[in-house]
Enzyme design. Structure first.
Site, PDB file in Angstrom:
ATOM      1  CG  ASP A   8     -10.361  -1.747   6.886  1.00  0.00           C
ATOM      2  OD1 ASP A   8     -11.144  -1.055   6.192  1.00  0.00           O
ATOM      3  OD2 ASP A   8      -9.143  -1.506   6.961  1.00  0.00           O
ATOM      4  N   GLY A   9     -12.009  -3.421   4.761  1.00  0.00           N
ATOM      5  CA  GLY A   9     -11.802  -4.053   3.465  1.00  0.00           C
ATOM      6  C   GLY A   9     -10.708  -3.330   2.707  1.00  0.00           C
ATOM      7  CD  GLU A  46     -14.236  -0.872   3.985  1.00  0.00           C
ATOM      8  OE1 GLU A  46     -14.613  -1.397   5.059  1.00  0.00           O
ATOM      9  OE2 GLU A  46     -13.282  -0.078   3.924  1.00  0.00           O
ATOM     10  CG  ASP A  68     -12.255   2.328   7.620  1.00  0.00           C
ATOM     11  OD1 ASP A  68     -12.975   1.662   6.854  1.00  0.00           O
ATOM     12  OD2 ASP A  68     -11.019   2.166   7.704  1.00  0.00           O
ATOM     13  CG  HIS A 122      -5.491   4.100   7.704  1.00  0.00           C
ATOM     14  ND1 HIS A 122      -4.974   2.821   7.723  1.00  0.00           N
ATOM     15  CD2 HIS A 122      -6.277   4.184   6.600  1.00  0.00           C
ATOM     16  CE1 HIS A 122      -5.405   2.164   6.653  1.00  0.00           C
ATOM     17  NE2 HIS A 122      -6.209   2.959   5.972  1.00  0.00           N
ATOM     18  CG  ASP A 132      -5.356  -1.386   7.072  1.00  0.00           C
ATOM     19  OD1 ASP A 132      -5.959  -1.210   6.000  1.00  0.00           O
ATOM     20  OD2 ASP A 132      -4.132  -1.188   7.199  1.00  0.00           O
TER      21      ASP A 132
END
Length: 225
Positions: A8-9, A46, A68, A122, A132
């Site tokens: 994640d970023g 990301e 994501d 999320h 995250d």
């Protein structure tokens, strides 16, 4: 030995202070990774998360990567071939954003068999949520302690329970929405007719079809970079 990667970023104010996080799982071990940049974008973070995770396991040849970011998955599975043939220009003859990171990603995935999967962000998937947390903690300048040890002592559920989708061709997928960019203003349309009415005949207008809420978010991020 099977290897699974979550990434994640994050970027505050996008662009702004950013961070990335990754969790690399083998049959026996868990390794968390993360870092930050003072001025960056969400898409850059990301990409950096995926590149860094893959560089950490260069000897592994087969793996599954969960992210994501539709931007990352669409880019590496579809767009980069055309970009590289066109000397890193888009179909509109514009420079490809984040070219350096895309080139690094192309290099690091060479000779690997990767199953790319998009997961809804999320949505309660523990390892996505952990990535995250890592990314945002680095972005905020207060990084969490990264874990490196056995799976059994990790303390976070590593099971993947939420629905995951493989990357699919947008052209064959039902539209979730249409995103248009006209005069620097982004609008979301539920039908193609609404989108077409806004962009038709407008110089410099951009539009894309999204196939999910996460995909819609990535298009908006791409348009605002």
């Amino acid at each position: 030995m099977s290897t699974t990667i979550f990434t994640d970023g994050a970027a505050r104010d996008n662009p702004g202070a950013g961070g990335w996080g990754a969790v690399v799982l083998t049959d026996d071990t868990v390794t968390e990774l993360g870092d930050r940049e003072d001025q960056t974008t969400n898409n850059k973070m990301e990409l950096t998360a995926v590149v860094s995770a893959l560089q950490s396991i260069q000897n592994e040849k087969e793996m599954t990567i969960y992210t994501d970011s539709a931007y990352v998955v669409n880019g590496i599975t579809r767009w980069v071939k055309g970009w590289s043939k066109n000397k890193w220009k888009t179909s509109k003859k514009e420079d490809v954003l984040n070219k350096d990171l895309w080139e690094r990603l192309v290099d690091v995935v060479a000779h690997k068999v990767i199953d790319w999967k998009i997961i809804k962000g999320h949505s309660g998937t523990p390892l996505n949520e952990r990535c995250d947390v890592i990314a945002t903690s680095y972005a905020d300048g207060s990084p969490v302690v990264l874990y490196n040890g056995s799976r059994e002592r990790y303390g976070i559920d590593v099971d993947i329970k939420n629905p995951i989708s493989n990357i699919k061709s947008k052209s064959k997928s039902k539209a979730y929405s249409y995103v248009s960019l006209v005069g620097g203003e982004i609008k979301i349309h539920k039908t193609w007719e609404e989108c077409k009415a806004r962009i038709n005949g407008v110089s410099g207008a951009k539009y894309k079809k999204s196939v999910s809420p996460a995909d819609e978010e990535e298009i908006i991020r791409e348009f605002t970079e």
